[in-house]
Design a protein around this motif. Structure first.
Motif, PDB file in Angstrom:
ATOM      1  N   LEU A  58       0.824  -1.201   0.000  1.00 36.39           N
ATOM      2  CA  LEU A  58       0.000   0.000   0.000  1.00 36.39           C
ATOM      3  C   LEU A  58       0.864   1.258   0.000  1.00 36.39           C
ATOM      4  O   LEU A  58       0.572   2.219  -0.718  1.00 36.39           O
ATOM      5  N   ARG A  59       1.924   1.235   0.767  1.00 36.40           N
ATOM      6  CA  ARG A  59       2.819   2.390   0.806  1.00 36.40           C
ATOM      7  C   ARG A  59       3.492   2.597  -0.557  1.00 36.40           C
ATOM      8  O   ARG A  59       3.613   3.735  -1.035  1.00 36.40           O
ATOM      9  N   GLU A  60       3.917   1.504  -1.195  1.00 35.49           N
ATOM     10  CA  GLU A  60       4.557   1.613  -2.505  1.00 35.49           C
ATOM     11  C   GLU A  60       3.593   2.163  -3.553  1.00 35.49           C
ATOM     12  O   GLU A  60       3.963   3.010  -4.378  1.00 35.49           O
ATOM     13  N   LEU A  61       2.343   1.693  -3.522  1.00 40.69           N
ATOM     14  CA  LEU A  61       1.362   2.167  -4.489  1.00 40.69           C
ATOM     15  C   LEU A  61       0.990   3.623  -4.243  1.00 40.69           C
ATOM     16  O   LEU A  61       0.748   4.386  -5.186  1.00 40.69           O
ATOM     17  N   GLU A  62       0.982   4.014  -2.970  1.00 43.94           N
ATOM     18  CA  GLU A  62       0.723   5.420  -2.652  1.00 43.94           C
ATOM     19  C   GLU A  62       1.888   6.285  -3.120  1.00 43.94           C
ATOM     20  O   GLU A  62       1.685   7.367  -3.698  1.00 43.94           O
ATOM     21  N   ASP A  63       3.103   5.811  -2.905  1.00 43.44           N
ATOM     22  CA  ASP A  63       4.280   6.559  -3.367  1.00 43.44           C
ATOM     23  C   ASP A  63       4.281   6.712  -4.889  1.00 43.44           C
ATOM     24  O   ASP A  63       4.745   7.722  -5.423  1.00 43.44           O
ATOM     25  N   ALA A  64       3.758   5.687  -5.590  1.00 40.91           N
ATOM     26  CA  ALA A  64       3.698   5.726  -7.053  1.00 40.91           C
ATOM     27  C   ALA A  64       2.543   6.582  -7.554  1.00 40.91           C
ATOM     28  O   ALA A  64       2.417   6.807  -8.764  1.00 40.91           O
ATOM     29  N   GLY A  65       1.700   7.050  -6.642  1.00 35.21           N
ATOM     30  CA  GLY A  65       0.595   7.910  -7.029  1.00 35.21           C
ATOM     31  C   GLY A  65      -0.634   7.186  -7.532  1.00 35.21           C
ATOM     32  O   GLY A  65      -1.570   7.821  -8.034  1.00 35.21           O
ATOM     33  N   LEU A  66      -0.672   5.842  -7.384  1.00 34.42           N
ATOM     34  CA  LEU A  66      -1.790   5.075  -7.931  1.00 34.42           C
ATOM     35  C   LEU A  66      -2.948   4.928  -6.945  1.00 34.42           C
ATOM     36  O   LEU A  66      -4.081   4.680  -7.369  1.00 34.42           O
ATOM     37  N   ILE A  67      -2.680   5.047  -5.652  1.00 30.04           N
ATOM     38  CA  ILE A  67      -3.756   4.975  -4.667  1.00 30.04           C
ATOM     39  C   ILE A  67      -3.644   6.152  -3.717  1.00 30.04           C
ATOM     40  O   ILE A  67      -2.597   6.823  -3.639  1.00 30.04           O
ATOM     41  N   ALA A  68      -4.719   6.405  -2.996  1.00 31.26           N
ATOM     42  CA  ALA A  68      -4.744   7.492  -2.025  1.00 31.26           C
ATOM     43  C   ALA A  68      -5.424   6.997  -0.756  1.00 31.26           C
ATOM     44  O   ALA A  68      -6.234   6.067  -0.793  1.00 31.26           O
ATOM     45  N   ARG A  69      -5.070   7.616   0.343  1.00 27.42           N
ATOM     46  CA  ARG A  69      -5.729   7.333   1.619  1.00 27.42           C
ATOM     47  C   ARG A  69      -6.699   8.458   1.942  1.00 27.42           C
ATOM     48  O   ARG A  69      -6.432   9.623   1.651  1.00 27.42           O
ATOM     49  N   ALA A  70      -7.805   8.094   2.563  1.00 28.75           N
ATOM     50  CA  ALA A  70      -8.775   9.096   2.988  1.00 28.75           C
ATOM     51  C   ALA A  70      -9.263   8.739   4.381  1.00 28.75           C
ATOM     52  O   ALA A  70      -9.355   7.557   4.727  1.00 28.75           O
ATOM     53  N   GLU A  71      -9.548   9.746   5.180  1.00 31.35           N
ATOM     54  CA  GLU A  71     -10.064   9.547   6.529  1.00 31.35           C
ATOM     55  C   GLU A  71     -11.558   9.841   6.521  1.00 31.35           C
ATOM     56  O   GLU A  71     -11.976  10.969   6.227  1.00 31.35           O
ATOM     57  N   LEU A  72     -12.367   8.808   6.796  1.00 33.09           N
ATOM     58  CA  LEU A  72     -13.805   9.007   6.850  1.00 33.09           C
ATOM     59  C   LEU A  72     -14.166   9.756   8.132  1.00 33.09           C
ATOM     60  O   LEU A  72     -13.572   9.532   9.178  1.00 33.09           O
TER      61      LEU A  72
END
Length: 221
Positions: A58-72
């Protein structure tokens, strides 16, 4: 992406595999095509993945810009993972191509009749950039209690934006059979059991965009 293995080749395939070629990466992205997922949801959907490995991917994909985290916001107040705007542009065609490649290897079994597989087969495999080039809308697919929200814009799948123009309700078996049934009659019969809710023009546009008119079968060549 420090610390990751690399092919160290200035080739588009090698550079792509530097990001997507690690074990579990594409399956994580497959899950996020179905919408926002909690860490616990991903763990449950990917039995066998180690907790630390999922966190790394998940961290790698976030670093690559393909996923994002959101706080509900409260009262839910939890972190969810989604495809980013870049992820929606880049990931669906890759997943679609690999799914088509793997279809003939799929073993017929009840284990294949999941809401996610129904969404991938019934909807994703029918997405044609040429057919959705001039379409901009959000859609919802309800499958055995699981909701899939997504949109189309400028020839690509996107995150949903606003209320759905059309809501589709069907079972995994109906979705999969409509696309992959062994005969034209079987595919058409399954498609007739789908329920489309929306304005007539919006339903017609969606059915055309995702090849859900007449016989929606997929040719594997």
């Amino acid at each position: 992406m420090a610390g990751k293995k690399s092919y160290n080749q200035n080739c588009p395939i090698a550079r792509g595999l530097d990001i997507l070629g690690e074990r579990w990466t594409l399956l994580i992205l497959r899950e996020l095509l179905g919408g926002a997922r909690r860490y616990a949801d991903l763990r449950a959907a990917l039995p066998g993945i180690a907790t630390n490995l999922l966190a790394d991917r998940l961290r790698e994909l976030e670093d690559a810009g393909l996923i994002a985290r959101a706080e509900l916001p409260p009262p839910i107040a939890r972190t969810v993972y989604t495809l980013s705007e870049l992820g929606w542009r880049k990931v669906p065609p890759v997943i679609q191509a690999i799914a088509i490649f793997g279809l003939e290897l799929l073993e017929p079994a009840d284990s294949a009749l999941t809401p996610l597989n129904g969404f991938l087969a019934g909807i994703l495999l029918g997405a044609d950039p040429a057919r959705i080039a001039n379409l901009s809308a959000s859609y919802r697919v309800e499958i055995d209690g699981r909701r899939f929200d997504f949109g189309v814009s400028r020839g690509s799948l996107t995150a949903a934006s606003g209320p759905p123009a059309v809501t589709v309700t069907a079972s995994p078996a109906e979705l999969i059979t409509a696309r992959l049934g062994s005969t034209s009659a079987e595919r058409k019969a399954a498609l007739r059991r789908w329920k489309f809710d929306g304005q007539t023009d919006a339903v017609k546009a969606m059915r055309s965009a995702f090849q859900l008119t007449g016989d929606p079968g997929l040719s594997l060549g």
